[in-house]
Design an enzyme around this catalytic site. Structure first.
Site, PDB file in Angstrom:
ATOM      1  N   ASN A  39     -19.963 -15.354 -20.858  1.00  0.00           N
ATOM      2  CA  ASN A  39     -19.849 -15.187 -19.401  1.00  0.00           C
ATOM      3  C   ASN A  39     -20.532 -15.365 -18.342  1.00  0.00           C
ATOM      4  OD1 ASN A  39     -18.928 -15.002 -16.673  1.00  0.00           O
ATOM      5  ND2 ASN A  39     -16.611 -15.300 -17.591  1.00  0.00           N
ATOM      6  N   HIS A  50     -19.322 -20.741 -17.582  1.00  0.00           N
ATOM      7  CA  HIS A  50     -17.934 -20.043 -18.777  1.00  0.00           C
ATOM      8  C   HIS A  50     -18.547 -19.345 -20.095  1.00  0.00           C
ATOM      9  CE1 HIS A  50     -14.273 -20.733 -16.265  1.00  0.00           C
ATOM     10  NE2 HIS A  50     -15.266 -19.277 -15.607  1.00  0.00           N
ATOM     11  N   SER A  77      -8.528 -18.043 -24.520  1.00  0.00           N
ATOM     12  CA  SER A  77      -7.905 -19.539 -24.321  1.00  0.00           C
ATOM     13  C   SER A  77      -8.758 -19.719 -23.186  1.00  0.00           C
ATOM     14  CB  SER A  77      -6.738 -19.060 -24.094  1.00  0.00           C
ATOM     15  OG  SER A  77      -5.773 -19.940 -23.940  1.00  0.00           O
ATOM     16  N   CYS A  79      -9.702 -22.095 -20.086  1.00  0.00           N
ATOM     17  CA  CYS A  79      -9.426 -22.105 -18.720  1.00  0.00           C
ATOM     18  C   CYS A  79      -9.389 -23.580 -18.878  1.00  0.00           C
ATOM     19  CB  CYS A  79     -10.467 -22.067 -17.639  1.00  0.00           C
ATOM     20  SG  CYS A  79     -11.868 -22.691 -17.735  1.00  0.00           S
ATOM     21  N   CYS A  82     -13.432 -25.412 -18.926  1.00  0.00           N
ATOM     22  CA  CYS A  82     -13.249 -25.168 -20.263  1.00  0.00           C
ATOM     23  C   CYS A  82     -13.026 -26.759 -21.579  1.00  0.00           C
ATOM     24  CB  CYS A  82     -13.621 -24.183 -20.870  1.00  0.00           C
ATOM     25  SG  CYS A  82     -15.092 -22.268 -20.335  1.00  0.00           S
ATOM     26  N   ASP A 142     -11.988 -15.174 -11.556  1.00  0.00           N
ATOM     27  CA  ASP A 142     -13.430 -15.946 -11.980  1.00  0.00           C
ATOM     28  C   ASP A 142     -11.914 -16.922 -12.763  1.00  0.00           C
ATOM     29  OD1 ASP A 142     -14.880 -16.020 -14.791  1.00  0.00           O
ATOM     30  OD2 ASP A 142     -13.943 -16.199 -16.189  1.00  0.00           O
TER      31      ASP A 142
HETATM   32 ZN    ZN Z   1     -13.281 -21.030 -19.099  1.00  0.00          ZN
END
Ligand code: ZN
Length: 145
Positions: A39, A50, A77, A79, A82, A142
């Protein structure tokens, strides 16, 4: 521990040492890492880098048949953004370090046939819990909160 998750954790720690959010990712193809990243939202002032997106970017342009044989490792995990990239490029398998501090779009990935493996790694959890407790506002930014 899995050497590829270990590599993703190294990336997360690199991000932390740069003053960033400790999330790392690697993409593997035929048993080798073809892209790795972390990130860089704070470091680069980026809204899209990310860990997973940085790993995609660093893997460069790949043919569809390569993506379809890749595994993506990420310390956290993934998002919506992504997960969208994972679906767009047809990555068939995602190994996730932890989903305790943030649950991304795993249900969407599974619903589209992606194999999702959550390993609940303590180092990954500790990195995020420590970061979030020290920088709650950076973390909320974020994830769009
Ligand atoms: Zn992400």
């Amino acid at each position: 521990m899995d050497e590829f998750l270990e590599a993703a954790i190294e990336e997360a720690k690199k991000g932390l040492s740069e003053g960033g959010i400790p999330i790392g990712s690697v993409i593997t193809y035929k048993g080798k890492i073809i892209g790795r990243g972390h990130n860089k939202r704070i470091q680069n002032g980026s809204v899209v880098l990310h860990g997973e997106m940085d790993a995609f970017e660093n893997a460069g342009r790949q043919p569809a048949n390569v993506y379809k044989a890749c595994t993506l490792y990420t310390t956290l995990s993934p998002c919506s953004m992504c997960s969208g990239a994972i679906l767009l490029y047809g990555i068939p398998k995602v190994v996730i370090g932890e989903n305790k501090t943030f649950l991304g779009d795993e249900a969407l990935l599974k619903s589209r046939g992606v194999t999702v493996e959550v390993v609940s790694n303590k180092v990954c959890i500790d990195l995020m819990e420590s970061f979030i407790s020290k920088n709650p506002e950076l973390w909320n930014e974020d994830i769009g909160e």
